[in-house]
Design an enzyme around this catalytic site. Structure first.
Site, PDB file in Angstrom:
ATOM      1  N   SER A  10     -43.798 -31.644  21.412  1.00  0.00           N
ATOM      2  CA  SER A  10     -44.046 -32.164  20.065  1.00  0.00           C
ATOM      3  C   SER A  10     -44.320 -33.659  20.126  1.00  0.00           C
ATOM      4  CB  SER A  10     -42.839 -31.894  19.163  1.00  0.00           C
ATOM      5  OG  SER A  10     -43.037 -32.573  17.938  1.00  0.00           O
ATOM      6  N   HIS A  34     -47.892 -29.690  20.216  1.00  0.00           N
ATOM      7  CA  HIS A  34     -47.375 -29.406  18.871  1.00  0.00           C
ATOM      8  C   HIS A  34     -47.502 -30.669  18.018  1.00  0.00           C
ATOM      9  CE1 HIS A  34     -44.718 -27.099  16.134  1.00  0.00           C
ATOM     10  NE2 HIS A  34     -44.108 -28.252  15.895  1.00  0.00           N
ATOM     11  N   ASP A  36     -46.751 -32.245  14.367  1.00  0.00           N
ATOM     12  CA  ASP A  36     -45.960 -32.073  13.146  1.00  0.00           C
ATOM     13  C   ASP A  36     -46.541 -32.888  12.008  1.00  0.00           C
ATOM     14  OD1 ASP A  36     -43.683 -30.361  13.912  1.00  0.00           O
ATOM     15  OD2 ASP A  36     -43.267 -31.968  15.337  1.00  0.00           O
ATOM     16  N   MET A  38     -46.116 -33.900   8.235  1.00  0.00           N
ATOM     17  CA  MET A  38     -45.099 -33.936   7.163  1.00  0.00           C
ATOM     18  C   MET A  38     -45.606 -34.813   6.028  1.00  0.00           C
ATOM     19  SD  MET A  38     -41.590 -34.407   9.320  1.00  0.00           S
ATOM     20  CE  MET A  38     -41.357 -33.685  10.949  1.00  0.00           C
ATOM     21  N   HIS A  67     -48.197 -27.872  12.977  1.00  0.00           N
ATOM     22  CA  HIS A  67     -47.072 -27.374  12.189  1.00  0.00           C
ATOM     23  C   HIS A  67     -47.047 -28.136  10.873  1.00  0.00           C
ATOM     24  CE1 HIS A  67     -42.354 -27.067  11.909  1.00  0.00           C
ATOM     25  NE2 HIS A  67     -42.966 -26.431  10.933  1.00  0.00           N
ATOM     26  N   MET A  69     -45.655 -29.121   7.593  1.00  0.00           N
ATOM     27  CA  MET A  69     -44.484 -29.177   6.709  1.00  0.00           C
ATOM     28  C   MET A  69     -44.944 -29.903   5.455  1.00  0.00           C
ATOM     29  SD  MET A  69     -41.777 -29.971   9.741  1.00  0.00           S
ATOM     30  CE  MET A  69     -43.146 -30.341  10.845  1.00  0.00           C
ATOM     31  N   MET A 138     -37.484 -21.955  12.762  1.00  0.00           N
ATOM     32  CA  MET A 138     -36.872 -23.272  12.952  1.00  0.00           C
ATOM     33  C   MET A 138     -35.455 -23.098  13.506  1.00  0.00           C
ATOM     34  SD  MET A 138     -39.200 -25.485  11.977  1.00  0.00           S
ATOM     35  CE  MET A 138     -38.153 -26.901  12.348  1.00  0.00           C
ATOM     36  N   ASP A 176     -38.407 -24.027  17.294  1.00  0.00           N
ATOM     37  CA  ASP A 176     -38.703 -25.442  17.098  1.00  0.00           C
ATOM     38  C   ASP A 176     -37.466 -26.158  16.572  1.00  0.00           C
ATOM     39  OD1 ASP A 176     -39.824 -27.913  16.582  1.00  0.00           O
ATOM     40  OD2 ASP A 176     -41.188 -27.203  15.015  1.00  0.00           O
TER      41      ASP A 176
HETATM   42  C1  DX5 Z   1     -39.092 -31.138  13.111  1.00  0.00           C
HETATM   43  C2  DX5 Z   1     -40.301 -30.718  13.890  1.00  0.00           C
HETATM   44  C3  DX5 Z   1     -40.107 -30.533  15.347  1.00  0.00           C
HETATM   45  C4  DX5 Z   1     -39.581 -31.717  16.088  1.00  0.00           C
HETATM   46  C5  DX5 Z   1     -38.676 -31.200  17.150  1.00  0.00           C
HETATM   47  O1  DX5 Z   1     -39.155 -30.701  11.805  1.00  0.00           O
HETATM   48  O2  DX5 Z   1     -40.842 -29.529  13.396  1.00  0.00           O
HETATM   49  O3  DX5 Z   1     -41.306 -30.068  15.954  1.00  0.00           O
HETATM   50  O4  DX5 Z   1     -40.572 -32.502  16.686  1.00  0.00           O
HETATM   51  O5  DX5 Z   1     -38.097 -32.274  17.796  1.00  0.00           O
HETATM   52  P1  DX5 Z   1     -36.905 -32.061  18.820  1.00  0.00           P
HETATM   53  O6  DX5 Z   1     -37.440 -31.227  19.933  1.00  0.00           O
HETATM   54  O7  DX5 Z   1     -36.574 -33.441  19.222  1.00  0.00           O
HETATM   55  O8  DX5 Z   1     -35.791 -31.385  18.070  1.00  0.00           O
HETATM   56 ZN    ZN Z   2     -42.561 -28.732  14.526  1.00  0.00          ZN
END
Ligand code: DX5
Ligand code: ZN
Length: 221
Positions: A10, A34, A36, A38, A67, A69, A138, A176
Protein backbone atom coordinates in the site's frame (compact mmCIF):
# COMPACT_ATOMS: atom_id res chain seq x y z
CA UNK A 1 -2.42 -22.01 -3.29
CA UNK A 2 1.09 -20.62 -2.90
CA UNK A 3 1.70 -19.73 -6.56
CA UNK A 4 -1.63 -17.93 -6.61
CA UNK A 5 -0.81 -15.40 -3.89
CA UNK A 6 -0.93 -11.69 -4.53
CA UNK A 7 1.06 -9.25 -2.41
CA UNK A 8 -0.06 -5.65 -2.82
CA UNK A 9 2.05 -3.04 -1.01
CA UNK A 10 0.00 0.00 0.00
CA UNK A 11 1.49 3.23 -1.25
CA UNK A 12 -0.29 4.99 1.63
CA UNK A 13 2.67 4.09 3.85
CA UNK A 14 5.26 5.46 1.40
CA UNK A 15 6.83 8.92 1.28
CA UNK A 16 4.23 10.97 -0.63
CA UNK A 17 6.95 13.21 -2.10
CA UNK A 18 8.47 10.13 -3.77
CA UNK A 19 5.51 8.08 -4.96
CA UNK A 20 7.07 7.00 -8.26
CA UNK A 21 10.30 5.86 -6.58
CA UNK A 22 8.27 4.04 -3.94
CA UNK A 23 6.28 2.20 -6.59
CA UNK A 24 9.42 1.22 -8.47
CA UNK A 25 11.03 0.02 -5.24
CA UNK A 26 8.69 -2.97 -5.18
CA UNK A 27 8.60 -3.75 -8.91
CA UNK A 28 9.72 -7.32 -9.48
CA UNK A 29 8.73 -8.32 -5.94
CA UNK A 30 5.11 -7.19 -5.60
CA UNK A 31 2.19 -8.32 -7.75
CA UNK A 32 0.02 -5.21 -7.48
CA UNK A 33 0.34 -1.72 -6.04
CA UNK A 34 -2.48 -0.90 -3.63
CA UNK A 35 -3.62 2.71 -3.94
CA UNK A 36 -5.82 4.05 -1.13
CA UNK A 37 -8.17 6.80 -2.25
CA UNK A 38 -9.82 8.59 0.71
CA UNK A 39 -12.16 11.55 0.38
CA UNK A 40 -12.52 13.12 3.84
CA UNK A 41 -16.21 12.10 3.83
CA UNK A 42 -16.55 8.32 3.74
CA UNK A 43 -13.48 8.23 5.98
CA UNK A 44 -12.07 11.19 7.94
CA UNK A 45 -8.74 11.04 6.13
CA UNK A 46 -7.80 12.61 2.81
CA UNK A 47 -5.16 10.96 0.63
CA UNK A 48 -4.85 10.90 -3.11
CA UNK A 49 -7.28 11.14 -5.99
CA UNK A 50 -7.60 10.74 -9.70
CA UNK A 51 -4.86 13.15 -10.94
CA UNK A 52 -2.26 11.41 -8.80
CA UNK A 53 -3.40 7.97 -9.94
CA UNK A 54 -3.21 9.13 -13.57
CA UNK A 55 0.35 10.42 -13.14
CA UNK A 56 1.53 7.46 -11.11
CA UNK A 57 0.07 5.07 -13.69
CA UNK A 58 2.71 6.32 -16.15
CA UNK A 59 5.53 5.85 -13.64
CA UNK A 60 5.40 2.10 -12.93
CA UNK A 61 4.60 -1.20 -14.60
CA UNK A 62 2.82 -2.60 -11.53
CA UNK A 63 -0.92 -3.22 -11.87
CA UNK A 64 -2.95 -0.83 -9.69
CA UNK A 65 -5.32 -2.11 -7.06
CA UNK A 66 -7.33 1.03 -6.29
CA UNK A 67 -9.18 0.96 -2.98
CA UNK A 68 -11.82 3.67 -3.00
CA UNK A 69 -12.81 4.82 0.48
CA UNK A 70 -15.13 7.45 -0.94
CA UNK A 71 -18.73 8.46 -0.40
CA UNK A 72 -19.98 8.25 -3.98
CA UNK A 73 -18.36 5.34 -5.82
CA UNK A 74 -21.15 5.27 -8.42
CA UNK A 75 -19.95 8.70 -9.56
CA UNK A 76 -16.18 8.12 -9.47
CA UNK A 77 -15.26 4.44 -9.71
CA UNK A 78 -15.16 4.16 -13.50
CA UNK A 79 -12.78 7.13 -13.73
CA UNK A 80 -10.18 4.98 -11.97
CA UNK A 81 -10.79 2.13 -14.40
CA UNK A 82 -10.33 4.55 -17.28
CA UNK A 83 -7.13 5.82 -15.65
CA UNK A 84 -5.76 2.30 -16.12
CA UNK A 85 -6.41 0.60 -12.79
CA UNK A 86 -6.27 -3.19 -12.99
CA UNK A 87 -8.78 -3.53 -10.17
CA UNK A 88 -11.10 -0.98 -8.58
CA UNK A 89 -12.57 -1.80 -5.18
CA UNK A 90 -15.31 0.31 -3.59
CA UNK A 91 -17.05 0.01 -0.23
CA UNK A 92 -20.34 -1.84 0.21
CA UNK A 93 -21.30 0.74 2.84
CA UNK A 94 -21.06 3.57 0.29
CA UNK A 95 -22.96 1.94 -2.55
CA UNK A 96 -26.71 1.76 -3.09
CA UNK A 97 -26.38 -0.59 -6.08
CA UNK A 98 -23.02 -2.42 -5.88
CA UNK A 99 -23.80 -4.72 -8.81
CA UNK A 100 -24.46 -1.77 -11.12
CA UNK A 101 -21.06 -0.30 -10.23
CA UNK A 102 -19.36 -3.66 -10.81
CA UNK A 103 -20.93 -3.81 -14.26
CA UNK A 104 -19.80 -0.26 -15.01
CA UNK A 105 -16.25 -1.15 -13.94
CA UNK A 106 -16.18 -4.20 -16.18
CA UNK A 107 -17.49 -2.14 -19.09
CA UNK A 108 -14.75 0.42 -18.41
CA UNK A 109 -12.11 -2.30 -18.59
CA UNK A 110 -11.13 -3.05 -15.00
CA UNK A 111 -11.86 -5.73 -12.50
CA UNK A 112 -14.32 -4.99 -9.72
CA UNK A 113 -13.84 -5.38 -5.99
CA UNK A 114 -16.27 -5.08 -3.09
CA UNK A 115 -14.91 -3.91 0.28
CA UNK A 116 -16.42 -4.69 3.67
CA UNK A 117 -15.43 -2.42 6.56
CA UNK A 118 -14.82 -3.47 10.16
CA UNK A 119 -18.38 -3.10 11.41
CA UNK A 120 -20.18 -4.57 8.40
CA UNK A 121 -21.19 -8.24 8.37
CA UNK A 122 -20.28 -10.00 5.13
CA UNK A 123 -23.31 -12.30 5.02
CA UNK A 124 -25.65 -9.86 3.29
CA UNK A 125 -23.22 -9.47 0.41
CA UNK A 126 -22.39 -13.10 -0.35
CA UNK A 127 -25.09 -13.36 -3.00
CA UNK A 128 -23.57 -10.45 -4.92
CA UNK A 129 -20.14 -12.07 -5.26
CA UNK A 130 -20.68 -13.63 -8.71
CA UNK A 131 -20.57 -10.06 -10.06
CA UNK A 132 -17.16 -9.36 -8.52
CA UNK A 133 -13.53 -10.37 -9.03
CA UNK A 134 -12.39 -9.56 -5.51
CA UNK A 135 -13.77 -9.27 -2.00
CA UNK A 136 -11.79 -7.02 0.34
CA UNK A 137 -12.26 -7.79 4.01
CA UNK A 138 -10.89 -4.98 6.15
CA UNK A 139 -8.84 -6.22 9.10
CA UNK A 140 -8.94 -2.75 10.67
CA UNK A 141 -11.41 0.15 10.51
CA UNK A 142 -10.84 1.78 7.11
CA UNK A 143 -9.27 5.22 7.13
CA UNK A 144 -5.69 5.13 8.34
CA UNK A 145 -2.57 3.03 7.90
CA UNK A 146 -0.54 1.74 10.81
CA UNK A 147 -3.43 0.42 12.92
CA UNK A 148 -3.36 -2.81 14.90
CA UNK A 149 -4.65 -5.93 13.12
CA UNK A 150 -8.03 -7.19 14.39
CA UNK A 151 -7.89 -11.01 14.28
CA UNK A 152 -11.62 -11.44 15.02
CA UNK A 153 -12.36 -10.01 11.55
CA UNK A 154 -10.86 -13.16 10.01
CA UNK A 155 -14.16 -14.87 10.80
CA UNK A 156 -15.52 -12.96 7.80
CA UNK A 157 -12.68 -14.29 5.65
CA UNK A 158 -13.53 -17.85 6.72
CA UNK A 159 -17.22 -17.31 5.96
CA UNK A 160 -16.43 -15.87 2.53
CA UNK A 161 -13.90 -18.62 1.72
CA UNK A 162 -16.46 -21.35 2.55
CA UNK A 163 -19.09 -19.63 0.43
CA UNK A 164 -16.74 -19.12 -2.52
CA UNK A 165 -15.41 -22.67 -2.46
CA UNK A 166 -18.78 -24.35 -2.12
CA UNK A 167 -20.29 -22.07 -4.76
CA UNK A 168 -17.37 -22.65 -7.13
CA UNK A 169 -16.93 -18.92 -7.50
CA UNK A 170 -13.74 -17.44 -8.87
CA UNK A 171 -12.75 -14.42 -6.89
CA UNK A 172 -9.94 -13.27 -4.70
CA UNK A 173 -10.23 -12.61 -1.00
CA UNK A 174 -8.06 -9.67 -0.01
CA UNK A 175 -7.20 -8.60 3.51
CA UNK A 176 -6.21 -5.04 4.31
CA UNK A 177 -5.00 -3.52 7.56
CA UNK A 178 -2.23 -4.53 9.91
CA UNK A 179 -1.03 -7.30 7.60
CA UNK A 180 2.59 -7.98 8.57
CA UNK A 181 5.05 -10.78 9.27
CA UNK A 182 3.26 -11.71 12.50
CA UNK A 183 -0.30 -11.64 11.10
CA UNK A 184 -0.15 -12.77 7.47
CA UNK A 185 -0.05 -16.49 8.31
CA UNK A 186 -3.40 -16.27 10.10
CA UNK A 187 -4.87 -14.39 7.12
CA UNK A 188 -3.71 -17.08 4.70
CA UNK A 189 -4.94 -19.87 6.96
CA UNK A 190 -8.37 -18.20 7.11
CA UNK A 191 -8.58 -18.28 3.33
CA UNK A 192 -7.20 -14.98 2.06
CA UNK A 193 -5.09 -15.13 -1.11
CA UNK A 194 -4.44 -11.43 -1.63
CA UNK A 195 -2.61 -9.35 0.96
CA UNK A 196 -2.30 -5.58 1.30
CA UNK A 197 0.60 -4.39 3.41
CA UNK A 198 1.52 -0.76 3.98
CA UNK A 199 3.64 -0.24 7.06
CA UNK A 200 5.10 -3.76 6.86
CA UNK A 201 6.52 -2.96 3.40
CA UNK A 202 7.29 0.76 3.33
CA UNK A 203 8.31 0.89 6.98
CA UNK A 204 11.00 -1.69 6.21
CA UNK A 205 14.60 -0.88 5.31
CA UNK A 206 14.23 -2.83 2.05
CA UNK A 207 10.60 -2.80 0.79
CA UNK A 208 11.17 -5.44 -1.91
CA UNK A 209 12.75 -7.82 0.61
CA UNK A 210 9.80 -7.22 2.94
CA UNK A 211 7.40 -8.23 0.15
CA UNK A 212 9.35 -11.44 -0.50
CA UNK A 213 9.35 -12.27 3.20
CA UNK A 214 5.59 -11.77 3.46
CA UNK A 215 5.02 -13.94 0.40
CA UNK A 216 7.16 -16.70 1.87
CA UNK A 217 5.21 -16.74 5.12
CA UNK A 218 1.84 -16.69 3.37
CA UNK A 219 2.90 -19.48 1.01
CA UNK A 220 3.74 -21.76 3.94
CA UNK A 221 0.10 -21.80 5.01
C1 DX5 B 1 -6.43 1.84 5.41
C2 DX5 B 1 -5.99 1.33 4.07
C3 DX5 B 1 -4.88 0.36 4.06
C4 DX5 B 1 -3.61 0.82 4.71
C5 DX5 B 1 -3.02 -0.37 5.39
O1 DX5 B 1 -7.76 2.19 5.41
O2 DX5 B 1 -7.05 0.74 3.37
O3 DX5 B 1 -4.61 -0.09 2.74
O4 DX5 B 1 -2.67 1.35 3.82
O5 DX5 B 1 -1.89 0.04 6.08
P1 DX5 B 1 -1.17 -0.94 7.09
O6 DX5 B 1 -0.69 -2.10 6.30
O7 DX5 B 1 -0.08 -0.10 7.63
O8 DX5 B 1 -2.17 -1.33 8.14
ZN1 ZN C 1 -6.53 -0.15 1.42
Amino acid sequence: MSDNLVIAPSILAADFSRLADSARAVEGAADWLHVDVMDYHFVPNLTIGLPVVQSLRRATTLPFDCHLMIADPARWATDYAEAGAYNVTFHAEAATDPVAIAKDLHAAGSRAGLAIDRDTPVDGYLDLLPHFDLLLIMTIKAGFGGQAFLPELLDKVRTARRHIDTGHLELRIEVDGGVAEDTIAACAAAGADTFVAGTAVYGAQDPAAAVRKLRGIAADN
